[in-house]
Design a protein around this motif. Structure first.
Motif, PDB file in Angstrom:
ATOM      1  N   VAL A  28       0.179  19.663 -31.019  1.00 30.47           N
ATOM      2  CA  VAL A  28       0.132  18.616 -32.048  1.00 30.47           C
ATOM      3  C   VAL A  28      -1.243  17.961 -32.054  1.00 30.47           C
ATOM      4  O   VAL A  28      -1.823  17.712 -33.120  1.00 30.47           O
ATOM      5  N   PHE A  29      -1.796  17.691 -30.862  1.00 26.81           N
ATOM      6  CA  PHE A  29      -3.141  17.127 -30.797  1.00 26.81           C
ATOM      7  C   PHE A  29      -4.162  18.070 -31.423  1.00 26.81           C
ATOM      8  O   PHE A  29      -5.009  17.646 -32.215  1.00 26.81           O
ATOM      9  N   LEU A  30      -4.095  19.341 -31.066  1.00 27.55           N
ATOM     10  CA  LEU A  30      -5.059  20.312 -31.597  1.00 27.55           C
ATOM     11  C   LEU A  30      -4.933  20.447 -33.108  1.00 27.55           C
ATOM     12  O   LEU A  30      -5.946  20.589 -33.804  1.00 27.55           O
ATOM     13  N   ALA A  31      -3.717  20.364 -33.637  1.00 25.14           N
ATOM     14  CA  ALA A  31      -3.529  20.414 -35.088  1.00 25.14           C
ATOM     15  C   ALA A  31      -4.195  19.220 -35.758  1.00 25.14           C
ATOM     16  O   ALA A  31      -4.870  19.369 -36.792  1.00 25.14           O
ATOM     17  N   GLY A  32      -4.039  18.031 -35.180  1.00 25.16           N
ATOM     18  CA  GLY A  32      -4.703  16.843 -35.725  1.00 25.16           C
ATOM     19  C   GLY A  32      -6.208  16.945 -35.637  1.00 25.16           C
ATOM     20  O   GLY A  32      -6.930  16.555 -36.566  1.00 25.16           O
ATOM     21  N   PHE A  33      -6.696  17.492 -34.546  1.00 28.55           N
ATOM     22  CA  PHE A  33      -8.140  17.667 -34.369  1.00 28.55           C
ATOM     23  C   PHE A  33      -8.703  18.619 -35.429  1.00 28.55           C
ATOM     24  O   PHE A  33      -9.717  18.324 -36.067  1.00 28.55           O
ATOM     25  N   PHE A  34      -8.029  19.739 -35.637  1.00 28.13           N
ATOM     26  CA  PHE A  34      -8.505  20.697 -36.636  1.00 28.13           C
ATOM     27  C   PHE A  34      -8.322  20.174 -38.059  1.00 28.13           C
ATOM     28  O   PHE A  34      -9.149  20.449 -38.929  1.00 28.13           O
ATOM     29  N   LEU A  35      -7.266  19.411 -38.301  1.00 29.76           N
ATOM     30  CA  LEU A  35      -7.077  18.804 -39.615  1.00 29.76           C
ATOM     31  C   LEU A  35      -8.212  17.839 -39.925  1.00 29.76           C
ATOM     32  O   LEU A  35      -8.707  17.799 -41.057  1.00 29.76           O
ATOM     33  N   SER A  36      -8.654  17.088 -38.931  1.00 29.18           N
ATOM     34  CA  SER A  36      -9.789  16.189 -39.168  1.00 29.18           C
ATOM     35  C   SER A  36     -11.052  16.985 -39.500  1.00 29.18           C
ATOM     36  O   SER A  36     -11.860  16.555 -40.317  1.00 29.18           O
ATOM     37  N   GLY A  37     -11.202  18.149 -38.904  1.00 28.06           N
ATOM     38  CA  GLY A  37     -12.338  19.006 -39.239  1.00 28.06           C
ATOM     39  C   GLY A  37     -12.258  19.536 -40.660  1.00 28.06           C
ATOM     40  O   GLY A  37     -13.275  19.631 -41.352  1.00 28.06           O
ATOM     41  N   VAL A  38     -11.038  19.855 -41.109  1.00 34.17           N
ATOM     42  CA  VAL A  38     -10.861  20.300 -42.493  1.00 34.17           C
ATOM     43  C   VAL A  38     -11.205  19.171 -43.451  1.00 34.17           C
ATOM     44  O   VAL A  38     -11.896  19.377 -44.460  1.00 34.17           O
ATOM     45  N   TYR A  39     -10.744  17.968 -43.146  1.00 35.67           N
ATOM     46  CA  TYR A  39     -11.088  16.822 -43.986  1.00 35.67           C
ATOM     47  C   TYR A  39     -12.604  16.607 -44.028  1.00 35.67           C
ATOM     48  O   TYR A  39     -13.167  16.326 -45.087  1.00 35.67           O
ATOM     49  N   ALA A  40     -13.260  16.725 -42.892  1.00 37.85           N
ATOM     50  CA  ALA A  40     -14.712  16.545 -42.862  1.00 37.85           C
ATOM     51  C   ALA A  40     -15.421  17.636 -43.657  1.00 37.85           C
ATOM     52  O   ALA A  40     -16.380  17.358 -44.386  1.00 37.85           O
ATOM     53  N   ALA A  41     -14.943  18.861 -43.560  1.00 43.40           N
ATOM     54  CA  ALA A  41     -15.575  19.964 -44.281  1.00 43.40           C
ATOM     55  C   ALA A  41     -15.397  19.831 -45.790  1.00 43.40           C
ATOM     56  O   ALA A  41     -16.238  20.309 -46.555  1.00 43.40           O
ATOM     57  N   THR A  42     -14.315  19.174 -46.205  1.00 50.32           N
ATOM     58  CA  THR A  42     -14.085  18.982 -47.635  1.00 50.32           C
ATOM     59  C   THR A  42     -14.572  17.608 -48.109  1.00 50.32           C
ATOM     60  O   THR A  42     -14.203  17.156 -49.187  1.00 50.32           O
ATOM     61  N   GLU A  43     -15.382  16.968 -47.279  1.00 48.05           N
ATOM     62  CA  GLU A  43     -16.052  15.695 -47.590  1.00 48.05           C
ATOM     63  C   GLU A  43     -15.084  14.540 -47.829  1.00 48.05           C
ATOM     64  O   GLU A  43     -15.327  13.674 -48.663  1.00 48.05           O
ATOM     65  N   HIS A  44     -13.994  14.513 -47.069  1.00 45.03           N
ATOM     66  CA  HIS A  44     -13.088  13.373 -47.051  1.00 45.03           C
ATOM     67  C   HIS A  44     -13.330  12.642 -45.724  1.00 45.03           C
ATOM     68  O   HIS A  44     -12.534  12.739 -44.797  1.00 45.03           O
TER      69      HIS A  44
END
Length: 105
Positions: A28-44
């Motif tokens: 669950v932690f790793l999913a949140g970590f990678f989700l934050s990376g997706v948000y950053a990559a899409t400029e959110h």
């Protein structure tokens, strides 16, 4: 072969959680970590910062609940230090993301 045990956790009792549950919580932690990376990559940026802060708060709880062998690289110092550090940084990131004006987005 060197031991992978954290020397700062000498004498700490093992986690009462089964190994599969500890790994699921880490997932669950790793999913949140990678989700934050997706948000950053899409400029959110606000979402990315808030999500990473929330993931760090989750990691603080994991540090108390899981064994050092499961946490791996995230077990840097003692449980108390790691949990306090992740809590302070995670809350700081969440407050910062929440307090920044959205500029209409």
């Amino acid at each position: 072969m060197p031991s992978l045990d954290n020397p700062h956790d000498a004498g700490v009792p093992p986690s009462p959680l089964p190994m599969w549950a500890q790994r699921a919580l880490l997932g669950v932690f790793l999913a949140g970590f990678f989700l934050s990376g997706v948000y950053a990559a899409t400029e959110h940026w606000r979402r990315a910062t808030f999500t990473l802060g929330a993931a760090l708060l989750w990691l603080a709880g994991l540090r108390w609940a899981c064994d050092s062998q499961v946490i791996g690289l995230f077990a840097v110092r003692s449980r108390r230090f790691d949990a306090a550090f992740c809590t302070v940084i995670g809350l700081g990131m969440m407050v910062l993301a929440w307090s920044v004006d959205s500029l209409g987005s």
